[in-house]
Scaffold this active site. Sequence first.
Site, PDB file in Angstrom:
ATOM      1  N   CYS A   9      34.436  41.903  43.447  1.00  0.00           N
ATOM      2  CA  CYS A   9      35.285  40.740  43.128  1.00  0.00           C
ATOM      3  C   CYS A   9      34.550  39.406  43.049  1.00  0.00           C
ATOM      4  CB  CYS A   9      36.423  40.640  44.139  1.00  0.00           C
ATOM      5  SG  CYS A   9      37.640  41.944  43.884  1.00  0.00           S
TER       6      CYS A   9
HETATM    7  N1  LIG Z   1      38.766  45.925  44.713  1.00  0.00           N
HETATM    8  C1  LIG Z   1      39.171  44.862  45.338  1.00  0.00           C
HETATM    9  O1  LIG Z   1      38.766  44.600  46.475  1.00  0.00           O
HETATM   10  C2  LIG Z   1      40.161  43.914  44.706  1.00  0.00           C
HETATM   11  C3  LIG Z   1      40.818  42.962  45.503  1.00  0.00           C
HETATM   12  C4  LIG Z   1      41.715  42.085  44.904  1.00  0.00           C
HETATM   13  C5  LIG Z   1      41.931  42.130  43.539  1.00  0.00           C
HETATM   14  N2  LIG Z   1      41.258  43.048  42.783  1.00  0.00           N
HETATM   15  C6  LIG Z   1      41.534  43.077  41.341  1.00  0.00           C
HETATM   16  O2  LIG Z   1      42.441  44.152  41.106  1.00  0.00           O
HETATM   17  C7  LIG Z   1      42.116  44.810  39.879  1.00  0.00           C
HETATM   18  C8  LIG Z   1      41.821  46.270  40.139  1.00  0.00           C
HETATM   19  O3  LIG Z   1      40.679  46.358  40.946  1.00  0.00           O
HETATM   20  P1  LIG Z   1      40.150  47.755  41.541  1.00  0.00           P
HETATM   21  O4  LIG Z   1      38.942  47.454  42.323  1.00  0.00           O
HETATM   22  O5  LIG Z   1      41.281  48.495  42.159  1.00  0.00           O
HETATM   23  O6  LIG Z   1      39.750  48.468  40.147  1.00  0.00           O
HETATM   24  P2  LIG Z   1      39.154  49.928  39.915  1.00  0.00           P
HETATM   25  O7  LIG Z   1      38.218  49.793  38.789  1.00  0.00           O
HETATM   26  O8  LIG Z   1      38.697  50.504  41.213  1.00  0.00           O
HETATM   27  O9  LIG Z   1      40.419  50.775  39.449  1.00  0.00           O
HETATM   28  C9  LIG Z   1      41.080  50.619  38.229  1.00  0.00           C
HETATM   29  C10 LIG Z   1      41.715  51.942  37.835  1.00  0.00           C
HETATM   30  O10 LIG Z   1      42.467  51.744  36.646  1.00  0.00           O
HETATM   31  C11 LIG Z   1      42.333  52.922  35.857  1.00  0.00           C
HETATM   32  N3  LIG Z   1      42.699  52.602  34.458  1.00  0.00           N
HETATM   33  C12 LIG Z   1      41.947  52.002  33.502  1.00  0.00           C
HETATM   34  N4  LIG Z   1      42.654  51.883  32.359  1.00  0.00           N
HETATM   35  C13 LIG Z   1      43.869  52.399  32.603  1.00  0.00           C
HETATM   36  C14 LIG Z   1      45.057  52.556  31.810  1.00  0.00           C
HETATM   37  N5  LIG Z   1      45.108  52.142  30.546  1.00  0.00           N
HETATM   38  N6  LIG Z   1      46.124  53.142  32.376  1.00  0.00           N
HETATM   39  C15 LIG Z   1      46.081  53.579  33.659  1.00  0.00           C
HETATM   40  N7  LIG Z   1      44.989  53.457  34.458  1.00  0.00           N
HETATM   41  C16 LIG Z   1      43.912  52.871  33.924  1.00  0.00           C
HETATM   42  C17 LIG Z   1      40.885  53.333  36.040  1.00  0.00           C
HETATM   43  O11 LIG Z   1      40.692  54.698  35.712  1.00  0.00           O
HETATM   44  C18 LIG Z   1      40.703  53.050  37.542  1.00  0.00           C
HETATM   45  O12 LIG Z   1      41.014  54.184  38.316  1.00  0.00           O
HETATM   46  C19 LIG Z   1      40.965  44.012  39.278  1.00  0.00           C
HETATM   47  O13 LIG Z   1      41.474  43.045  38.414  1.00  0.00           O
HETATM   48  C20 LIG Z   1      40.320  43.359  40.473  1.00  0.00           C
HETATM   49  O14 LIG Z   1      39.631  42.172  40.147  1.00  0.00           O
HETATM   50  C21 LIG Z   1      40.406  43.948  43.337  1.00  0.00           C
END
Ligand SMILES: NC(=O)c1ccc[n+]([C@@H]2O[C@H](COP(=O)([O-])OP(=O)(O)OC[C@H]3O[C@@H](n4cnc5c(N)ncnc54)[C@H](O)[C@@H]3O)[C@@H](O)[C@H]2O)c1
Length: 437
Positions: A267
């Site tokens: 992030c």
């Molecule tokens: N990881 C963190 O600590 C955190 C904290 C706060 C906010 N965020 C934000 O939240 C969001 C998600 O982060 P994350 O770390 O969980 O991401 P990630 O990459 O771990 O997971 C995203 C998931 O979405 C799936 N995906 C992609 N395209 C898709 C579609 N069209 N339909 C369904 N599924 C689909 C992927 O296969 C993946 O499993 C980001 O914008 C990130 O910046 C993350």
Amino acid sequence: MKIGVIGLGFVGLSLSSVLASKGYDVIGIDIDKEKCNKIINGVSPFFEPKLEKTLQNGLKKKLKISDNFLLINDCDFLFVTVGTPQNPNGSINLSIIKKAVSTIGENLLKNKKKPIILIKSTVIPGTIKKIILPILEKKSNKKDGKGFGLISNPEFLQESSAIKDTEFPHVVVLGGNQTTFMKKAKKLFTKLHPNVPIIITNHQTAEMIKYANNSFLATKISFINQLSNICQKIPGANIDDIGKTIGLDPRIGKLFLNAGPGYGGSCLPKDMKALINFANISGINPTLLNAVEEVNTKQLEQIILMTKQKLGDLTAKKITILGTAFKPDTDDIRDSIAIELIKKLLKKKARIIIHDPKAMKNTKRIFEEKISYAETVQDALSKSQCVIIMTQWKQYEKLNNNEFKYMTRKFVIDCRRMLVGKQLDVDYYAIGLGKEN
Ligand SMILES: NC(=O)c1ccc[n+]([C@@H]2O[C@H](COP(=O)([O-])OP(=O)(O)OC[C@H]3O[C@@H](n4cnc5c(N)ncnc54)[C@H](O)[C@@H]3O)[C@@H](O)[C@H]2O)c1
């Protein structure tokens, strides 16, 4: 009431598991079939404390997992939790979220329900109004506020405490128009998190709150890292005592004041770069944010410099890296500083051997045979000329002369000050400690 979660990564899988374990009817959707199969069998595709147990609990109740978007058709709430990575120039890459909301829109077209769509993914201000909303309206042939409700709902969880943070967030932010959809969303969150402040605002402010949050945290880290560099020039100075003490001032707060090799993870680096890019194209010179990033980059250079000062030319020198995960209690190596360090040391032709209690598999995916992997810390240190402690895994606190004795040269760089105060028969350098003359 049925809840859909689109994207089962750290955010989405934690959310679906927590909601289902509380008894909600949840459908979790991900395009990655292999990932879905693992989750269906109660196996988390990544390491996150308490996640697997919560997931299994949810699966025993009403959690369903699928790659079939048709299953979201009877949902009342749809959370979008797909990734929003960065482009090579640092700007935000919206291709994944555009595709996900496009599919949601197509499903809405054939659907009689009027769901509330909550965007949890981090997106740059203006994205929801200017990009996501038009896609949804065009694909569904329905209007926001009538056929569906669209709400910005940024997420603040931290990896390594994702379950706790999902159950007990410090705040809930809801951005969008003041419609009955917003009232319903507020009702859901009040029930889920009684006593947690709910901030209701417009889309763009909600989007900006997330960037303000992360850029402030990054600023705190670069601030303490810069001070730690100054401390290194003051014999006997200790950055931990300084961080701990200023953290007692309620105006400052104690978190994110641990000096180290710089911020990494999925992030802070990408959100900082996206905000800087956004400021620049908006005509604002982000002087402070640029400085925060510069301090972060220099922190890593400092480690390499220390290594070179001691070992000279790094060609064929055997260097051990302890910890590649961007923080302890996760196997996530996205934008991890340790990974950057390894890349830079490889360019200098050093031979790298690594150890990490959880992130070995992910690290192997990046470097394959270019580096070596040790099952134990002892194996990692064997015949090494330098060890760099990068991640604050609890088990590295126990390191002692017994383990270091296998090194051919006992040069230790402790980026987390885990071994301070130990009687060690090594050449010891710690970030943020001024060496006594
Ligand atoms: N990881 C963190 O600590 C955190 C904290 C706060 C906010 N965020 C934000 O939240 C969001 C998600 O982060 P994350 O770390 O969980 O991401 P990630 O990459 O771990 O997971 C995203 C998931 O979405 C799936 N995906 C992609 N395209 C898709 C579609 N069209 N339909 C369904 N599924 C689909 C992927 O296969 C993946 O499993 C980001 O914008 C990130 O910046 C993350």
